[in-house]
Design an enzyme around this catalytic site. Structure first.
Site, PDB file in Angstrom:
ATOM      1  N   GLY A  51       0.828  -1.192   0.000  1.00  0.00           N
ATOM      2  CA  GLY A  51       0.000   0.000   0.000  1.00  0.00           C
ATOM      3  C   GLY A  51       0.866   1.247   0.000  1.00  0.00           C
ATOM      4  O   GLY A  51       2.045   1.220   0.381  1.00  0.00           O
ATOM      5  N   CYS A  52       0.284   2.381  -0.431  1.00  0.00           N
ATOM      6  CA  CYS A  52       1.071   3.613  -0.564  1.00  0.00           C
ATOM      7  C   CYS A  52       1.568   4.128   0.781  1.00  0.00           C
ATOM      8  O   CYS A  52       2.731   4.529   0.917  1.00  0.00           O
ATOM      9  CB  CYS A  52       0.274   4.677  -1.310  1.00  0.00           C
ATOM     10  SG  CYS A  52      -1.363   5.009  -0.627  1.00  0.00           S
ATOM     11  N   TYR A  53       0.691   4.138   1.791  1.00  0.00           N
ATOM     12  CA  TYR A  53       1.149   4.529   3.124  1.00  0.00           C
ATOM     13  C   TYR A  53       2.205   3.551   3.627  1.00  0.00           C
ATOM     14  O   TYR A  53       3.200   3.943   4.247  1.00  0.00           O
ATOM     15  CB  TYR A  53      -0.007   4.531   4.121  1.00  0.00           C
ATOM     16  CG  TYR A  53      -0.960   5.690   4.020  1.00  0.00           C
ATOM     17  CD1 TYR A  53      -0.514   7.006   4.082  1.00  0.00           C
ATOM     18  CD2 TYR A  53      -2.329   5.475   3.901  1.00  0.00           C
ATOM     19  CE1 TYR A  53      -1.400   8.075   4.013  1.00  0.00           C
ATOM     20  CE2 TYR A  53      -3.224   6.532   3.835  1.00  0.00           C
ATOM     21  CZ  TYR A  53      -2.753   7.835   3.894  1.00  0.00           C
ATOM     22  OH  TYR A  53      -3.638   8.875   3.829  1.00  0.00           O
ATOM     23  N   ALA A  54       1.973   2.272   3.374  1.00  0.00           N
ATOM     24  CA  ALA A  54       2.861   1.243   3.918  1.00  0.00           C
ATOM     25  C   ALA A  54       4.268   1.352   3.362  1.00  0.00           C
ATOM     26  O   ALA A  54       5.247   1.333   4.126  1.00  0.00           O
ATOM     27  CB  ALA A  54       2.282  -0.145   3.634  1.00  0.00           C
ATOM     28  N   THR A  98       5.772   3.895   2.072  1.00  0.00           N
ATOM     29  CA  THR A  98       6.407   5.135   2.528  1.00  0.00           C
ATOM     30  C   THR A  98       6.881   4.986   3.967  1.00  0.00           C
ATOM     31  O   THR A  98       8.012   5.375   4.311  1.00  0.00           O
ATOM     32  CB  THR A  98       5.421   6.310   2.403  1.00  0.00           C
ATOM     33  OG1 THR A  98       4.874   6.339   1.076  1.00  0.00           O
ATOM     34  CG2 THR A  98       6.111   7.630   2.673  1.00  0.00           C
TER      35      THR A  98
END
Length: 366
Positions: free
Chosen positions: A154-157, A159
């Protein structure tokens, strides 16, 4: 075609109508090793009308069933679909020798029960979970290289993982308390389904907090980071919001320290992990601008800025220390549609087929 290494690839993009699918097509169009791109859509809508920025590309949508019929012609297929779709279709392509890169959450968890608790549905392809490689390329390159199924983070993950791993690997973090993460995503992170709250008139000059009861990327982070350091387990407190910008993630992570460190020591740790400039990990750049002002001077350039990564596959990192409270602070910025999704997926594709990892992704920010 099903090449193990290839100069020219035939690529399927399932779920080509959303922001991620469109961004994936845009990047693939500029990839020198990609010859054919076959995006799918459930609706008989012209490709150029859905993605007018790609007008003239010659791409056309097709039903996913037609792509399944063409499976033997494909080298790799990307799933840019809501969770629940890839688990039902990935096996069809894998059985025909096609590599699969899933940008949804369907293969991110080894624990079937954990997936069901987070996403509220039964996993229909649990037998594939053990072989799925978690696609943080910089940290899991060897597994990605030999896999046929990639679970893109995931994008948050991704980062947060890039922001926190050097601290955790160095043994600097006091894990008796949860890691604290505050992250703001662009409105493209909310998808294309119409919602009044994310209309321009609503978001302009505002911010929207969401999922404060526990964002679904929290368990994803905990699973990867805990597996990486093994003991004790990592706990994450993640707070998320949408900002009044279209794309990008601005993330700040706080971690209590087990020992006294200063900013220079942290910079040395991060530079050792990712290399100076492009000498190590090409897409992870540590902001090592020295501080020159006095205490509490507002030196904005010592931390990364979101605008400096938009449109690129880069993650910029900056660090500091609140020495009075013993807290390490990391700032990480990425483009949620590129490094947080389509770009990292292509990076993984490059590794899968023995290509230069940076191929098709060398563009700097807008």
């Amino acid at each position: 075609m099903n090449n193990s290494t290839a100069d020219k690839l035939t690529v399927g993009v399932i779920g080509g109508t959303g922001y991620t699918g469109g961004e994936l097509c845009r990047l693939l169009l500029g990839h020198p090793a990609v010859e054919v791109i076959l995006p799918t859509s459930r609706e008989p809508r012209p490709f150029a009308r859905t993605h007018p920025n790609l007008r003239g590309s010659g791409l056309e949508f097709r039903p996913v069933e037609r792509l399944e019929e063409q499976a033997v012609e494909l080298d790799v297929v990307f799933f840019c679909t809501p969770s629940g779709e890839a688990m039902n279709r990935a096996g069809h392509f894998l059985d025909r020798g096609v590599r699969v890169v899933d940008l949804s959450a369907d293969f991110r968890f080894r624990d079937v029960d954990l997936y069901q608790r987070i996403y509220g549905r039964e996993h229909t392809a649990a037998h594939l979970l053990p072989e799925a490689a978690y696609g943080v390329t910089e940290l899991n390159r060897d597994r990605v290289r030999d896999a046929r199924l990639i679970a893109n983070p995931g994008c948050y993950a991704i980062t947060a993982i890039l922001a926190l791993t050097p601290l955790l690997n160095g043994g600097f973090v006091d894990l008796t308390s949860p890691l604290s993460i505050h992250a703001t995503n662009g409105t493209t992170g909310a998808g294309t389904t119409p919602k009044k709250a994310i209309m321009h008139a609503e978001v302009a000059e505002s911010m929207l907090a969401y999922s404060l009861e526990g964002h679904r990327h929290g368990p994803e982070l905990e699973a990867f980071l805990s597996n990486a350091i093994q003991d004790p387990p990592v706990r994450v407190d993640i707070n998320t919001a949408h900002g009044n910008f279209a794309r990008g993630i601005h993330l700040q992570a706080n971690a209590g320290l087990r020992q006294r460190l200063d900013r220079d020591q942290l910079l040395e740790t991060f530079t050792a992990a990712y290399g100076p400039g492009h000498e190590g990990e090409h897409f992870v750049l540590v902001n090592d601008v020295p501080k020159q002002g006095g205490v509490n001077e507002k030196e904005y350039d010592v931390y990364p800025s979101l605008g400096h990564v938009v449109g690129s596959n880069f993650c910029h990192l900056g660090v500091d220390v609140d020495r009075a409270r013993g807290i390490a602070k990391v700032v990480a910025v990425t483009d949620n549609l590129v490094k947080g999704a389509a770009g990292s997926a292509i990076q993984n594709m490059n590794v899968l087929f023995g290509l230069d990892e940076t191929l098709g992704l060398r563009t700097y920010a807008l």
